[in-house]
Design a protein around this motif. Structure first.
Motif, PDB file in Angstrom:
ATOM      1  N   ALA A  33      82.845  14.078  -1.532  1.00 27.67           N
ATOM      2  CA  ALA A  33      81.382  13.583  -1.688  1.00 27.67           C
ATOM      3  C   ALA A  33      80.929  13.757  -0.383  1.00 27.67           C
ATOM      4  CB  ALA A  33      81.700  12.081  -1.980  1.00 27.67           C
ATOM      5  N   ARG A  34      79.416  13.504  -0.468  1.00 23.34           N
ATOM      6  CA  ARG A  34      78.532  13.986   0.748  1.00 23.34           C
ATOM      7  C   ARG A  34      77.877  12.410   0.855  1.00 23.34           C
ATOM      8  NH1 ARG A  34      74.110  17.944   2.216  1.00 23.34           N
ATOM      9  NH2 ARG A  34      73.744  17.125   4.478  1.00 23.34           N
ATOM     10  N   ALA A  35      78.133  11.803   2.011  1.00 21.67           N
ATOM     11  CA  ALA A  35      77.696  10.590   2.405  1.00 21.67           C
ATOM     12  C   ALA A  35      75.864  10.664   2.381  1.00 21.67           C
ATOM     13  CB  ALA A  35      78.142   9.974   3.516  1.00 21.67           C
ATOM     14  N   ALA A  36      75.252   9.678   2.111  1.00 17.37           N
ATOM     15  CA  ALA A  36      73.828   9.525   2.584  1.00 17.37           C
ATOM     16  C   ALA A  36      73.906   9.499   3.910  1.00 17.37           C
ATOM     17  CB  ALA A  36      73.338   8.080   1.960  1.00 17.37           C
ATOM     18  N   ASP A  37      72.570   9.894   4.486  1.00 15.11           N
ATOM     19  CA  ASP A  37      72.158  10.144   6.023  1.00 15.11           C
ATOM     20  C   ASP A  37      72.776   8.942   6.772  1.00 15.11           C
ATOM     21  OD1 ASP A  37      71.276  12.516   5.774  1.00 15.11           O
ATOM     22  OD2 ASP A  37      69.263  11.747   5.744  1.00 15.11           O
ATOM     23  N   GLY A  38      73.431   9.032   7.637  1.00 15.66           N
ATOM     24  CA  GLY A  38      74.017   7.881   8.603  1.00 15.66           C
ATOM     25  C   GLY A  38      75.154   6.864   8.069  1.00 15.66           C
ATOM     26  N   ARG A  39      75.739   7.347   6.855  1.00 12.26           N
ATOM     27  CA  ARG A  39      76.778   6.651   6.223  1.00 12.26           C
ATOM     28  C   ARG A  39      77.827   7.269   5.998  1.00 12.26           C
ATOM     29  NH1 ARG A  39      74.107   3.129   1.624  1.00 12.26           N
ATOM     30  NH2 ARG A  39      75.662   1.824   2.025  1.00 12.26           N
ATOM     31  N   ALA A  69      80.739   7.523   8.038  1.00 14.05           N
ATOM     32  CA  ALA A  69      81.827   6.430   8.452  1.00 14.05           C
ATOM     33  C   ALA A  69      81.884   5.207   7.381  1.00 14.05           C
ATOM     34  CB  ALA A  69      81.531   5.805   9.804  1.00 14.05           C
ATOM     35  N   GLU A  70      80.900   4.880   6.516  1.00  8.68           N
ATOM     36  CA  GLU A  70      81.102   3.763   5.616  1.00  8.68           C
ATOM     37  C   GLU A  70      81.828   4.452   4.502  1.00  8.68           C
ATOM     38  OE1 GLU A  70      78.279   0.903   3.029  1.00  8.68           O
ATOM     39  OE2 GLU A  70      77.461   2.077   4.792  1.00  8.68           O
ATOM     40  N   LEU A  71      81.343   6.006   4.075  1.00  5.03           N
ATOM     41  CA  LEU A  71      81.933   6.214   2.947  1.00  5.03           C
ATOM     42  C   LEU A  71      83.339   6.592   3.222  1.00  5.03           C
ATOM     43  CD1 LEU A  71      81.948   7.623   0.283  1.00  5.03           C
ATOM     44  CD2 LEU A  71      81.105   9.842   1.375  1.00  5.03           C
ATOM     45  N   GLU A  72      83.864   7.144   4.282  1.00  2.00           N
ATOM     46  CA  GLU A  72      85.231   7.277   4.678  1.00  2.00           C
ATOM     47  C   GLU A  72      85.972   6.141   4.558  1.00  2.00           C
ATOM     48  OE1 GLU A  72      88.257   8.651   8.151  1.00  2.00           O
ATOM     49  OE2 GLU A  72      86.097   8.641   8.652  1.00  2.00           O
ATOM     50  N   ARG A  73      85.586   5.068   5.133  1.00  3.50           N
ATOM     51  CA  ARG A  73      86.029   3.572   5.023  1.00  3.50           C
ATOM     52  C   ARG A  73      86.184   3.179   3.513  1.00  3.50           C
ATOM     53  NH1 ARG A  73      83.359   1.838   8.587  1.00  3.50           N
ATOM     54  NH2 ARG A  73      81.407   0.729   7.406  1.00  3.50           N
ATOM     55  N   TRP A  74      85.107   3.506   2.809  1.00  2.77           N
ATOM     56  CA  TRP A  74      85.334   3.171   1.346  1.00  2.77           C
ATOM     57  C   TRP A  74      86.724   3.804   0.607  1.00  2.77           C
ATOM     58  CZ3 TRP A  74      84.951   5.792  -2.974  1.00  2.77           C
ATOM     59  CH2 TRP A  74      85.008   4.917  -4.249  1.00  2.77           C
ATOM     60  N   THR A 123      87.853  14.803   6.469  1.00  3.88           N
ATOM     61  CA  THR A 123      86.171  14.453   6.926  1.00  3.88           C
ATOM     62  C   THR A 123      85.560  16.037   7.347  1.00  3.88           C
ATOM     63  OG1 THR A 123      86.440  13.896   9.241  1.00  3.88           O
ATOM     64  CG2 THR A 123      86.217  12.169   7.187  1.00  3.88           C
ATOM     65  N   ALA A 124      84.451  16.302   7.273  1.00  2.00           N
ATOM     66  CA  ALA A 124      83.867  17.473   7.563  1.00  2.00           C
ATOM     67  C   ALA A 124      82.371  17.127   7.944  1.00  2.00           C
ATOM     68  CB  ALA A 124      83.863  18.558   6.566  1.00  2.00           C
ATOM     69  N   ASP A 125      81.713  18.198   8.861  1.00  2.56           N
ATOM     70  CA  ASP A 125      80.307  18.124   9.104  1.00  2.56           C
ATOM     71  C   ASP A 125      79.634  17.708   7.937  1.00  2.56           C
ATOM     72  OD1 ASP A 125      81.232  18.508  11.601  1.00  2.56           O
ATOM     73  OD2 ASP A 125      80.574  20.622  11.686  1.00  2.56           O
ATOM     74  N   GLY A 126      78.244  17.328   7.943  1.00  7.69           N
ATOM     75  CA  GLY A 126      77.381  16.804   6.987  1.00  7.69           C
ATOM     76  C   GLY A 126      77.600  15.589   6.206  1.00  7.69           C
ATOM     77  N   GLY A 127      78.785  14.972   6.838  1.00  6.41           N
ATOM     78  CA  GLY A 127      78.844  13.538   6.162  1.00  6.41           C
ATOM     79  C   GLY A 127      79.699  13.728   5.041  1.00  6.41           C
ATOM     80  N   ARG A 128      80.680  14.814   4.865  1.00 11.60           N
ATOM     81  CA  ARG A 128      81.466  15.029   3.682  1.00 11.60           C
ATOM     82  C   ARG A 128      82.855  14.303   3.863  1.00 11.60           C
ATOM     83  NH1 ARG A 128      80.037  21.374   3.694  1.00 11.60           N
ATOM     84  NH2 ARG A 128      80.983  20.710   5.621  1.00 11.60           N
ATOM     85  N   GLY A 146      73.886   4.245  -3.467  1.00 13.50           N
ATOM     86  CA  GLY A 146      73.188   4.239  -2.266  1.00 13.50           C
ATOM     87  C   GLY A 146      74.070   4.730  -1.122  1.00 13.50           C
ATOM     88  N   LEU A 147      75.339   5.009  -1.452  1.00 11.66           N
ATOM     89  CA  LEU A 147      76.148   5.551  -0.249  1.00 11.66           C
ATOM     90  C   LEU A 147      76.286   7.036  -0.266  1.00 11.66           C
ATOM     91  CD1 LEU A 147      78.336   4.444   1.851  1.00 11.66           C
ATOM     92  CD2 LEU A 147      80.155   4.364   0.214  1.00 11.66           C
ATOM     93  N   LEU A 148      75.907   7.751  -1.293  1.00 14.49           N
ATOM     94  CA  LEU A 148      75.934   9.300  -1.466  1.00 14.49           C
ATOM     95  C   LEU A 148      74.821   9.990  -1.359  1.00 14.49           C
ATOM     96  CD1 LEU A 148      78.348   9.158  -4.453  1.00 14.49           C
ATOM     97  CD2 LEU A 148      78.942   9.336  -1.966  1.00 14.49           C
ATOM     98  N   ALA A 149      74.586  10.862  -1.023  1.00 12.27           N
ATOM     99  CA  ALA A 149      73.687  11.955  -0.831  1.00 12.27           C
ATOM    100  C   ALA A 149      73.351  12.974  -2.258  1.00 12.27           C
ATOM    101  CB  ALA A 149      73.639  12.878   0.219  1.00 12.27           C
ATOM    102  N   ARG A 150      74.683  12.872  -2.782  1.00 15.23           N
ATOM    103  CA  ARG A 150      74.695  13.769  -4.033  1.00 15.23           C
ATOM    104  C   ARG A 150      75.470  13.296  -4.952  1.00 15.23           C
ATOM    105  NH1 ARG A 150      78.983  16.452  -3.314  1.00 15.23           N
ATOM    106  NH2 ARG A 150      79.313  17.779  -1.529  1.00 15.23           N
ATOM    107  N   PRO A 151      75.773  13.781  -6.103  1.00 15.12           N
ATOM    108  CA  PRO A 151      76.920  13.230  -7.049  1.00 15.12           C
ATOM    109  C   PRO A 151      78.280  14.024  -6.306  1.00 15.12           C
ATOM    110  CG  PRO A 151      75.220  14.110  -8.624  1.00 15.12           C
ATOM    111  CD  PRO A 151      74.744  14.320  -6.951  1.00 15.12           C
TER     112      PRO A 151
END
Length: 85
Positions: free
Chosen positions: A9-15, A17-22, A43-48, A68-73
Motif C-alpha cells: 500500500a502507498r500512504a496518503a501524503d504525510g501518513r 508512519a500511521e500506515l505502518e503502525r496500522w 517500508t520504502a520511499d514514497g510512503g509505501r 483516507g489513509l491510502l494514496a491509491r488502492p
C-alpha cells in the motif's frame, strides 16, 4: 505447499508512519488466528508499506486500512513457493 502473500500500500501524503503502525497494530493481529508461518513488514520511499506473510496453505485476507489513509488502492499478490535453497 507454501504460499506467500504480498500486500503493498502507498500512504496518503504525510501518513506513512500511521500506515505502518496500522499494519503492525491492526492488520497483523487480525491475521494471527489464521496462523501465518511468518510475517514481515517493509517500508520504502514514497510512503509505501509492504507486508509479506507465509502460509502452509491458502493465505488469509489482509483487512483494508481505514478510509483516507491510502494514496491509491492496495495491491495484493499470492505466490506459490517452487524452490528454496
Amino acid at each position: 505447499m507454501t504460499r506467500a502473500h504480498m500486500w503493498e500500500a502507498r500512504a496518503a501524503d504525510g501518513r506513512a508512519a500511521e500506515l505502518e503502525r496500522w499494519v503492525r497494530e491492526t492488520a497483523l493481529p487480525a491475521l494471527r488466528p489464521a496462523a501465518p508461518v511468518r510475517s514481515e513488514v517493509f517500508t520504502a520511499d514514497g510512503g509505501r508499506v509492504l507486508l509479506i506473510t507465509w502460509w502452509p496453505g491458502e493465505p488469509a485476507a489482509v483487512p483494508d486500512p481505514p478510509d483516507g489513509l491510502l494514496a491509491r488502492p492496495v495491491h495484493r499478490w499470492s505466490f506459490t513457493s517452487t524452490y528454496v535453497e
